[in-house]
Design an enzyme around this catalytic site. Structure first.
Site, PDB file in Angstrom:
ATOM      1  CE  LYS A 130      -5.030   2.314   2.118  1.00 16.63           C
ATOM      2  NZ  LYS A 130      -4.113   1.442   2.879  1.00 16.63           N
ATOM      3  CE  LYS A 139      -6.857  -0.864   1.991  1.00 21.10           C
ATOM      4  NZ  LYS A 139      -5.585  -1.515   2.392  1.00 21.10           N
ATOM      5  CG  ASP A 191      -2.046  -1.059   1.063  1.00 22.75           C
ATOM      6  OD1 ASP A 191      -1.775  -2.148   0.508  1.00 22.75           O
ATOM      7  OD2 ASP A 191      -3.175  -0.787   1.481  1.00 22.75           O
TER       8      ASP A 191
END
Ligand code: G3H
Length: 391
Positions: free
Chosen positions: A279, A326, A167
């Site tokens: 995300k 996300k 991430d």
């Protein structure tokens, strides 16, 4: 200042990791950053096209009275819901016992992953042996401004330690430098859930809506300068090249700090570098995921991944896989989770995964008993997220 070099927390983690893994340090000594793919002007033209097409699509979907983003929501009765959850502990002062508990919970709930910082990756991999729960590691957390070489080293170290997913925080300061978003309250989403959601609502309500003159800037002569898209692409493509598929890479945009146009620019560059997810948030800077941002990102991800007539039959992202979204930061209840999934997010980054699963199971039971699921845990106190509401 006493002349001692100052290091960010991420740099300290990387240094610690490499002093324990000297062979990897040597191997990475020669790592090179990729060269560019297009000139900055060429990137700007492509990004502008994406912004125009996606904002038009968003407006079309809004006309469908909120039904433009009605995706199927997995049920807590199957593994569908649990496999959307990245069970997350990212606090710098996390203790070993908390990481062990995180893994134990992920094992019991059969979550998709545990999401941790680099020093905990190896431990989590060991704890989760024999399960299909993978380990995700944050990179460049949480500022995103580390130089590309530091991020590359951190990413490779995470993969070497067993991380299946990364991430990665976007260096969003490159985007905001020329075109700052309207001021919004910047408070940590580590505050109470209610404060966070209230802040999220305030920020969403005060920011310009997609398709308005304000979001379609530029705002002033000075801000007309093109952000260095090329530098962002080079960083993303270099990390992708050194951590190829099946390593999953999610790009954290920190959406609360960006305008809609900047979010779309970041989405375009993520798709071009063949990343797997965009995300929303770190959960450490500004409000977290909001429904309008997730809707915007889902629309962008579909546009950038799909061969359509509207984008000339040529997806920006190669490889035939769809870029996913996300939602993370402030997702604290089943109701929050359901809204994000219904809007098209396929992954949730949350420190409240166990609670969300419990509430999800209660909702399934209530439905089976013919009752409407309770709304007592609804955290979005503001109706601006109601179905059919204008963006
Ligand atoms: O990516 C994950 C976030 O840091 C989680 O944020 P949260 O603690 O608000 O759920």
């Amino acid at each position: 200042m006493d002349g001692t070099p100052q290091h960010t927390e991420s740099e300290i983690h990387i240094r610690e990791f490499f002093s324990a893994n000297p062979a990897l340090d040597k191997e990475l000594g020669e790592v090179e950053v990729m060269t560019g793919r297009y000139t900055n002007e060429e990137w700007a033209a492509q990004v502008a096209e994406t912004q125009r097409k996606v904002l038009a699509e968003v407006r079309d979907r809004q006309k469908e009275g909120g039904k433009g983003w009605k995706y199927e929501t997995p049920s807590a009765a199957s593994t569908g819901l649990s496999k959307t959850v990245d069970h997350t502990v990212l606090k710098l002062d996390a203790k070993e016992a908390q990481i062990d508990a995180l893994c134990a919970e992920a094992r019991v709930e059969n979550f998709k992953s545990v999401c941790v910082r680099l020093p905990w990756v190896q431990k989590c991999v060991n704890n989760l042996k024999g399960t299909d729960v993978v380990v995700a590691c944050v990179v460049g957390f949480h500022e995103g401004t580390q130089d590309t070489y530091e991020k590359l080293k951190e990413a490779r170290a995470a993969v070497a330690a067993g991380a299946a997913e990364l991430d990665l925080v976007l260096n969003y300061s490159i985007l905001t430098k020329h075109n700052p978003p309207p001021t919004s309250p910047s408070l940590s989403s580590r505050d109470s859930a209610t404060d966070t959601i209230t802040a999220a609502n305030t920020a969403v309500n005060s920011r310009p809506r997609a398709g308005t003159a304000a979001t379609e800037g530029p705002y002033s002569e000075d801000e007309r300068e093109i952000p260095d898209y090329s530098a962002i692409y080079k960083e993303l493509a270099s990390i992708r090249a050194l951590c190829p598929s099946p390593t999953v890479i999610k790009l954290i945009l920190e959406t609360s700090q960006l305008t809609d146009l900047q979010i779309l620019a970041a989405a375009h560059l993520a798709a071009s570098a063949n990343l797997d997810f965009i995300k929303t948030s770190t959960g450490f800077h500004g409000p977290g995921a909001t429904l309008p941002h997730v809707q915007l990102m889902v629309t962008a991800a579909e546009y950038l991944s799909t061969k359509t007539r509207s984008n000339g039959g040529s997806p920006v992202r190669g490889g035939g896989r769809k870029m996913e979204v996300k939602a993370s930061g402030g997702v604290r209840s089943w109701e929050d989770a359901r809204k994000m999934l219904e809007a098209g997010a396929t992954r949730l980054g949350t420190s409240s995964g166990v609670w969300i699963m419990q509430e999800g199971r209660k909702a399934v039971e209530a439905e089976a008993a013919g009752k409407r699921p309770g709304m007592t845990t609804r955290l979005y106190t503001d109706n601006s997220f109601a179905d059919g509401e204008e963006y």
